[in-house]
Design a protein around this motif. Sequence first.
Motif, mmCIF file in Angstrom:
data_model
loop_
_atom_site.group_PDB
_atom_site.id
_atom_site.type_symbol
_atom_site.label_atom_id
_atom_site.label_comp_id
_atom_site.label_asym_id
_atom_site.label_seq_id
_atom_site.Cartn_x
_atom_site.Cartn_y
_atom_site.Cartn_z
ATOM 1 N N UNK A 56 -4.614 4.821 10.446
ATOM 2 C CA UNK A 56 -3.353 5.564 10.389
ATOM 3 C C UNK A 56 -2.231 4.651 10.853
ATOM 4 N N UNK A 57 -1.234 4.467 10.000
ATOM 5 C CA UNK A 57 -0.094 3.618 10.322
ATOM 6 C C UNK A 57 1.111 4.481 10.658
ATOM 7 N N UNK A 58 1.837 4.093 11.680
ATOM 8 C CA UNK A 58 3.063 4.805 12.052
ATOM 9 C C UNK A 58 4.140 3.795 12.410
ATOM 10 N N UNK A 59 5.382 4.277 12.402
ATOM 11 C CA UNK A 59 6.496 3.392 12.690
ATOM 12 C C UNK A 59 7.256 3.052 11.420
ATOM 13 N N UNK A 60 7.837 1.889 11.378
ATOM 14 C CA UNK A 60 8.687 1.475 10.257
ATOM 15 C C UNK A 60 7.839 0.826 9.165
ATOM 16 N N UNK A 61 7.272 1.689 8.315
ATOM 17 C CA UNK A 61 6.446 1.219 7.206
ATOM 18 C C UNK A 61 7.296 1.178 5.948
ATOM 19 N N UNK A 62 7.375 0.014 5.315
ATOM 20 C CA UNK A 62 8.183 -0.150 4.120
ATOM 21 C C UNK A 62 7.314 -0.405 2.908
ATOM 22 N N UNK A 63 7.832 -0.085 1.753
ATOM 23 C CA UNK A 63 7.087 -0.334 0.527
ATOM 24 C C UNK A 63 6.986 -1.837 0.299
ATOM 25 N N UNK A 64 6.071 -2.239 -0.598
ATOM 26 C CA UNK A 64 5.875 -3.658 -0.850
ATOM 27 C C UNK A 64 4.977 -4.325 0.164
ATOM 28 N N UNK A 65 4.335 -3.538 1.021
ATOM 29 C CA UNK A 65 3.459 -4.146 2.025
ATOM 30 C C UNK A 65 2.071 -4.399 1.468
ATOM 31 N N UNK A 66 1.331 -5.207 2.187
ATOM 32 C CA UNK A 66 -0.062 -5.511 1.863
ATOM 33 C C UNK A 66 -0.897 -5.053 3.045
ATOM 34 N N UNK A 77 4.245 -7.202 6.072
ATOM 35 C CA UNK A 77 5.469 -6.899 5.346
ATOM 36 C C UNK A 77 6.613 -7.709 5.933
ATOM 37 N N UNK A 78 7.423 -8.240 5.019
ATOM 38 C CA UNK A 78 8.599 -9.024 5.393
ATOM 39 C C UNK A 78 8.252 -10.144 6.369
#
Length: 115
Positions: A23-33, A99-100
């Motif tokens: 489970x991921x929480x926080x600032x999740x942005x699209x385009x991630x791996x 990401x980024x």
Amino acid sequence: QVQLVESGGGLVQPGGSLRLSCAASGSIFSGNLMGWYRQAPGKERELVAAITNSSSTGYRDSVKGRFTISRNNARNTLYLQMNSLKPEDTAVYYCNIRMFGYEYWGQGTQVTVSS
């Protein structure tokens, strides 16, 4: 900041199955791996499987045909379905997101395959 929490590990007999969740929480942005890594005692951490935001997947050879990685972007959750488990799959399994130019890790969940 991003937090990753794994669950679903445990003790299973050879040939058995387990399903790991992250489970991921926080600032999740699209385009991630996102990916699953594992580390056995005395060995280096290794990539098990990875999945892009559009659900393209890749696996290490030793788990192809037995493990399936998937994700639910709406719930920011990553999964690893592990079938036909072998003793050599025993390890601590870690969830990872990139990401980024940043990457984050979960705390790990122990998977033990033993009779």
